[in-house]
Motif scaffolding. Structure first.
Motif, short mmCIF file in Angstrom:
data_model
loop_
_atom_site.label_atom_id
_atom_site.label_comp_id
_atom_site.label_asym_id
_atom_site.label_seq_id
_atom_site.Cartn_x
_atom_site.Cartn_y
_atom_site.Cartn_z
N PHE A 18 0.71 -1.17 0.03
CA PHE A 18 0.16 0.07 -0.04
C PHE A 18 1.10 1.18 0.06
O PHE A 18 0.59 2.12 -0.86
CB PHE A 18 -0.96 -0.03 1.20
N SER A 19 1.99 1.30 0.97
CA SER A 19 2.84 2.47 0.88
C SER A 19 3.40 2.59 -0.46
O SER A 19 3.79 3.84 -1.00
CB SER A 19 3.85 2.29 1.99
N ALA A 20 3.70 1.64 -1.16
CA ALA A 20 4.73 1.91 -2.34
C ALA A 20 3.60 2.41 -3.46
O ALA A 20 3.87 3.29 -4.35
CB ALA A 20 4.90 0.33 -2.99
N VAL A 21 2.27 1.66 -3.52
CA VAL A 21 1.38 2.30 -4.32
C VAL A 21 1.00 3.77 -4.23
O VAL A 21 0.84 4.63 -5.08
CB VAL A 21 -0.11 1.42 -4.43
N ALA A 22 0.89 4.22 -2.81
CA ALA A 22 0.60 5.52 -2.55
C ALA A 22 2.06 6.44 -3.00
O ALA A 22 1.63 7.60 -3.46
CB ALA A 22 0.57 5.63 -1.05
N VAL A 23 3.13 5.99 -2.71
CA VAL A 23 4.11 6.76 -3.29
C VAL A 23 4.03 7.03 -4.88
O VAL A 23 4.13 8.10 -5.20
CB VAL A 23 5.64 6.29 -3.22
N VAL A 24 3.75 6.01 -5.53
CA VAL A 24 3.76 6.09 -6.99
C VAL A 24 2.41 6.95 -7.28
O VAL A 24 2.47 7.89 -8.05
CB VAL A 24 3.53 4.87 -7.80
N GLY A 25 1.38 6.83 -6.57
CA GLY A 25 0.07 7.62 -6.99
C GLY A 25 0.42 8.96 -6.69
O GLY A 25 0.03 10.18 -7.31
N GLN A 26 1.21 9.28 -5.47
CA GLN A 26 1.17 10.75 -5.09
C GLN A 26 2.24 11.44 -6.08
O GLN A 26 2.20 12.52 -6.66
CB GLN A 26 1.80 10.85 -3.92
N ALA A 27 3.41 10.68 -6.59
CA ALA A 27 4.22 11.12 -7.75
C ALA A 27 3.70 11.52 -8.96
O ALA A 27 4.26 12.51 -9.62
CB ALA A 27 5.28 9.97 -7.67
N GLY A 29 0.84 12.51 -9.45
CA GLY A 29 -0.09 13.86 -9.35
C GLY A 29 -1.51 13.35 -8.52
O GLY A 29 -2.49 14.29 -8.69
N ALA A 30 -1.63 12.10 -7.95
CA ALA A 30 -3.04 11.70 -7.19
C ALA A 30 -3.29 12.91 -6.37
O ALA A 30 -2.25 13.37 -5.60
CB ALA A 30 -2.82 10.32 -6.82
N ARG A 31 -4.51 13.14 -5.96
CA ARG A 31 -4.84 14.26 -4.67
C ARG A 31 -4.54 13.43 -3.56
O ARG A 31 -4.78 12.16 -3.39
CB ARG A 31 -6.27 14.41 -4.82
N PRO A 32 -4.01 14.21 -2.55
CA PRO A 32 -3.71 13.57 -1.34
C PRO A 32 -5.22 13.07 -0.58
O PRO A 32 -6.25 13.45 -0.75
CB PRO A 32 -3.42 14.78 -0.29
N TRP A 33 -5.00 11.90 0.31
CA TRP A 33 -5.95 11.25 0.93
C TRP A 33 -6.19 11.62 2.24
O TRP A 33 -5.27 11.71 2.78
CB TRP A 33 -6.19 9.76 0.58
N HIS A 34 -7.18 12.16 2.73
CA HIS A 34 -7.71 12.75 3.99
C HIS A 34 -8.36 11.91 4.86
O HIS A 34 -9.34 11.25 4.46
CB HIS A 34 -8.21 13.90 4.11
N LEU A 35 -8.16 11.39 6.08
CA LEU A 35 -8.89 10.62 7.05
C LEU A 35 -8.83 11.17 8.40
O LEU A 35 -7.72 10.85 9.02
CB LEU A 35 -8.65 9.35 6.88
N GLY A 36 -9.66 12.05 8.99
CA GLY A 36 -9.35 12.67 10.05
C GLY A 36 -8.11 13.48 10.25
O GLY A 36 -7.99 14.25 9.27
N LEU A 38 -5.03 12.15 9.65
CA LEU A 38 -4.27 11.37 8.80
C LEU A 38 -4.13 11.87 7.64
O LEU A 38 -5.56 12.18 6.85
CB LEU A 38 -4.45 9.92 9.05
N THR A 39 -3.20 11.96 6.84
CA THR A 39 -3.00 12.34 5.41
C THR A 39 -2.28 11.53 4.67
O THR A 39 -1.14 11.53 5.05
CB THR A 39 -2.82 13.96 5.15
N VAL A 40 -2.56 10.99 3.59
CA VAL A 40 -1.62 10.34 2.67
C VAL A 40 -1.29 11.29 1.69
O VAL A 40 -2.14 11.50 0.40
CB VAL A 40 -2.12 8.95 2.01
N ASP A 41 -0.20 11.96 1.67
CA ASP A 41 0.47 12.81 0.72
C ASP A 41 1.68 12.45 0.40
O ASP A 41 2.18 11.27 0.76
CB ASP A 41 0.43 14.44 1.22
N ARG A 42 2.46 13.18 -0.35
CA ARG A 42 3.71 12.71 -0.80
C ARG A 42 4.79 12.45 0.33
O ARG A 42 5.39 11.44 0.32
CB ARG A 42 4.31 13.66 -1.97
#
Length: 485
Positions: A18-27, A29-36, A38-42
Motif C-alpha cells: 500500500f505504501s509503495a502504491v501511495a508513493v507512485v500515486g502521489q508522484a 499527481g494523485a490527490r492527497p487522501w485525508h482521513l481525520g 491522517l493524510t496520505v500525501d507525498r
C-alpha cells in the motif's frame, strides 16, 4: 502461534505494498487522501513506505532469529504494534493524532527494548530512554498548547495555509518546543547516550530502532516545517545541537572496536546531520537522508553481527593534500552542477552551507581514493567522479524539492545574521572533524592522543553522567524497572 505470525507477515506485506502504491500515486499527481487527522500525501507516503519496508524486513528476520524463544509471540506482537504506530505517526497531519502515535510508538519500542527483562544491560538504557521520552512528551504537549494559542488549530495543513500569527511569541515557543521533542526522540546531545547502549536488545530491535523509530524526530520537524522553518531560534538550536551530536558521534564511531558499536555511534552522527539539515531549512534533503539512512541501516544491523569494526582506527593512507585538492576541485564541479540541475546553492545561507559540506565530502573522497600513491589512474577517476558526484547530489536535492513542493510549499529561506551563524556552525564542525581525522597518525604516537582515543571509545563519558542522573531520579520516584513507554 504459527498462524498468527503468518497473518502478521501478510499484514506487513500489504502495508508495504500500500505504501509503495501511495508513493507512485502521489508522484504522478494523485490527490492527497485525508482521513481525520491522517493524510496520505507525498511526504506521508514516502515516510510510510520506509516504515513499512523496514518493518516487513525486520519482522521476517525476527521470525527466524527468535525461533525457539518462548517469548517470540509476544515480541512479534509488539513489533507489529510498533511498526503500525510508527506508520500512523508518519501520516499524521494533526498534532493530536500525531502525539497519540508518537506515544504509542514509544510504548512499543520500550516493550521491545526490555524483551529480556533479566538483563540489566538491556533494562538500564531502556529506563534512561523512558525518562528522556517523557521530556519529549512534555515538550510536544507544550508545543500543541502554544500552537493552539498562536494559530487556533492543531491541523498542520491549516497552519501551512494560514498567514503569520498575531502572537509571534507563542509561534516561536511552539517551534522551540517541537525542536526539543525532536531532539529527545532522535538521540541528540545531551539525550543521546542511551542509543549506543541498547546493544543487549535483540538484533531486530536494533535494526528497527536505528533504521526507523530514531527518524521520528526528523519526520516531526519536516511535517511541522511551517512552524519550525520560520523560527530563527529553533533553526539555530537545531544547527548547534546537531553539530555537537555529529562531532561526538563521529569521534566515538572512529574509536569503536566492534562493528555493531560502530553502527550505533554512526546513527548518532547521522541523526546529528539530520538535525543540521533541518536547522539549515533543507527539509527536502532531510527527507532524502531519512530514506537513505533508514534502508541502509536496517540492512547493516540485520547482517553485520558482532564482527570487528573494519579498517584501522589510525589510518595513515589518507592524503590531506589530496583532500584539499579535491575540495578545491569540487567548487567548479558544483558550478557546473548548478547549471545542469537548476539548483543554485548561493540563494540562502543554508544552501551555501550544504554546498560547502558537499565540497568537503568530495575532498575526503579524494583523500581516501588517491591516498598517498597519486597513481594517474586514481587521479583521473577522482577528477571524473567529482562533477558526477556534484550533479547527482544537486539533482537529488532538486528532485526532492520538487517532489515535496505540493506538501511543504515553496521554500522560504531566512536570510539574517542568525541564519548565517546557523549555517557557519556545521561547516566549521565538519572542517574541524576533517582536521582531527588528518591528525590521527600523529595523535597515535602521543600519550595525549592515546588518552583522547580512550575518551572517544567511551563516548566522552556522557553516558555515565546520564546514568547517575537517571539513578538519582529513579531513587526519588522509587523506580526500579520502568514498565511504561
Amino acid at each position: 502461534m504459527g498462524r498468527s505470525w503468518r497473518w502478521a507477515t501478510a499484514a506487513m506485506a500489504v502495508l508495504a505494498g500500500f505504501s509503495a502504491v501511495a508513493v507512485v500515486g502521489q508522484a504522478i499527481g494523485a490527490r492527497p487522501w485525508h482521513l481525520g487527522g491522517l493524510t496520505v500525501d507525498r511526504l506521508g507516503a514516502a515516510m510510510a513506505m520506509l516504515v513499512a519496508t523496514v518493518g516487513a524486513s525486520v519482522f521476517r528476520f525476527s521470525v527466524r532469529h527468535l525461533e525457539g524463544d518462548p517469548r517470540r509471540g509476544r515480541f512479534l506482537g509488539w513489533l507489529a504494534f510498533t511498526v503500525g504506530s510508527a506508520g500512523l505517526l508518519m501520516l499524521a497531519t494533526d498534532l493530536i493524532p500525531l502525539f497519540i502515535a508518537w506515544s504509542l510508538t514509544s510504548f512499543g519500542l520500550h516493550r521491545l527494548l526490555t524483551h529480556y527483562p533479566d538483563r540489566a544491560e538491556a533494562v538500564r538504557p531502556a529506563r534512561k530512554k523512558f525518562l528522556i521520552s517523557r521530556i519529549g512528551d512534555a515538550a510536544l504537549i507544550g508545543a500543541i498548547a502554544t500552537t493552539v494559542q498562536a494559530w487556533g488549530t492543531t491541523d498542520l495543513l491549516e497552519i501551512d495555509r494560514a498567514p503569520a500569527p498575531a502572537d509571534a511569541t507563542a509561534a516561536h515557543a511552539a517551534a522551540v518546543l517541537i525542536v526539543i521533542a525532536a531532539l529527545t526522540k532522535s538521540a541528540q546531545f545531551p539525550f543521546h547516550s542511551w542509543l549506543p547502549e541498547t546493544m543487549e536488545a535483540p538484533t531486530p530491535v536494533s535494526a528497527m530502532m536505528h533504521a526507523g523509530v530514531i527518524n521520528a524526530g526528523g519526520a516531526l520537524l519536516i511535517r511541522t516545517s511551517p512552524i519550525v522553518g520560520q523560527s530563527e531560534a529553533a533553526l539555530l538550536i537545531l544547527s548547534a545541537i546537531g553539530s555537537s551530536t555529529l562531532a561526538i558521534g563521529m569521534l566515538a564511531m572512529w574509536a569503536q572496536a566492534k562493528a555493531k558499536r560502530t553502527l550505533a555511534w554512526s546513527t548518532v552522527a547521522q541523526m546529528g546531520f539530520l538535525m543540521i539539515e533541518c536547522g539549515l531549512g533543507a527539509f527536502p534533503a532531510a527527507m532524502l537522508h531519512i530514506l537513505g539512512h533508514g534502508w541502509y541501516k536496517a540492512r547493516a544491523f540485520l547482517t553485520i553481527g558482532e564482527l570487528p569494526a573494519p579498517g584501522p582506527k589510525l589510518d595513515p593512507s589518507r592524503s590531506p593534500m589530496a583532500a584539499l585538492i579535491g575540495t578545491a576541485a569540487a567548487v567548479p564541479a558544483m558550478m557546473i552542477a548548478a547549471r545542469v540541475t537548476g539548483f543554485a546553492p548561493g540563494e540562502s545561507p543554508g544552501e551555501w552551507a550544504m554546498a560547502a559540506i558537499l565540497a568537503m565530502a568530495i575532498g575526503q573522497g579524494w583523500g581516501v581514493a588517491i591516498g598517498r600513491s597519486w597513481r594517474p589512474g586514481w587521479v583521473v577517476s577522482a577528477a571524473i567522479a567529482t562533477p558526477a558526484s556534484a550533479i547527482l547530489a544537486f539533482a537529488l536535492y532538486r528532485g526532492a524539492d520538487l517532489y515535496l513542493a505540493p506538501v511543504l510549499g515553496e521554500s522560504r529561506p531566512i536570510e539574517s545574521s542568525t541564519a548565517i551563524v546557523a549555517a557557519t556552525i556545521p561547516v566549521a564542525t565538519f572542517a574541524a572533524l576533517i582536521v582531527v581525522r588528518a591528525m590521527f597518525p600523529a595523535l597515535g604516537r602521543t600519550a595525549a592522543g592515546r588518552a583522547f582515543y580512550v575518551h572517544a571509545l567511551n563516548g566522552f563519558y556522557f553516558g555515565a553522567i546520564a546514568d547517575r542522573l537517571v539513578d538519582r531520579v529513579a531513587r526519588i520516584f522509587g523506580l526500579r524497572e520502568v514498565q511504561g513507554a
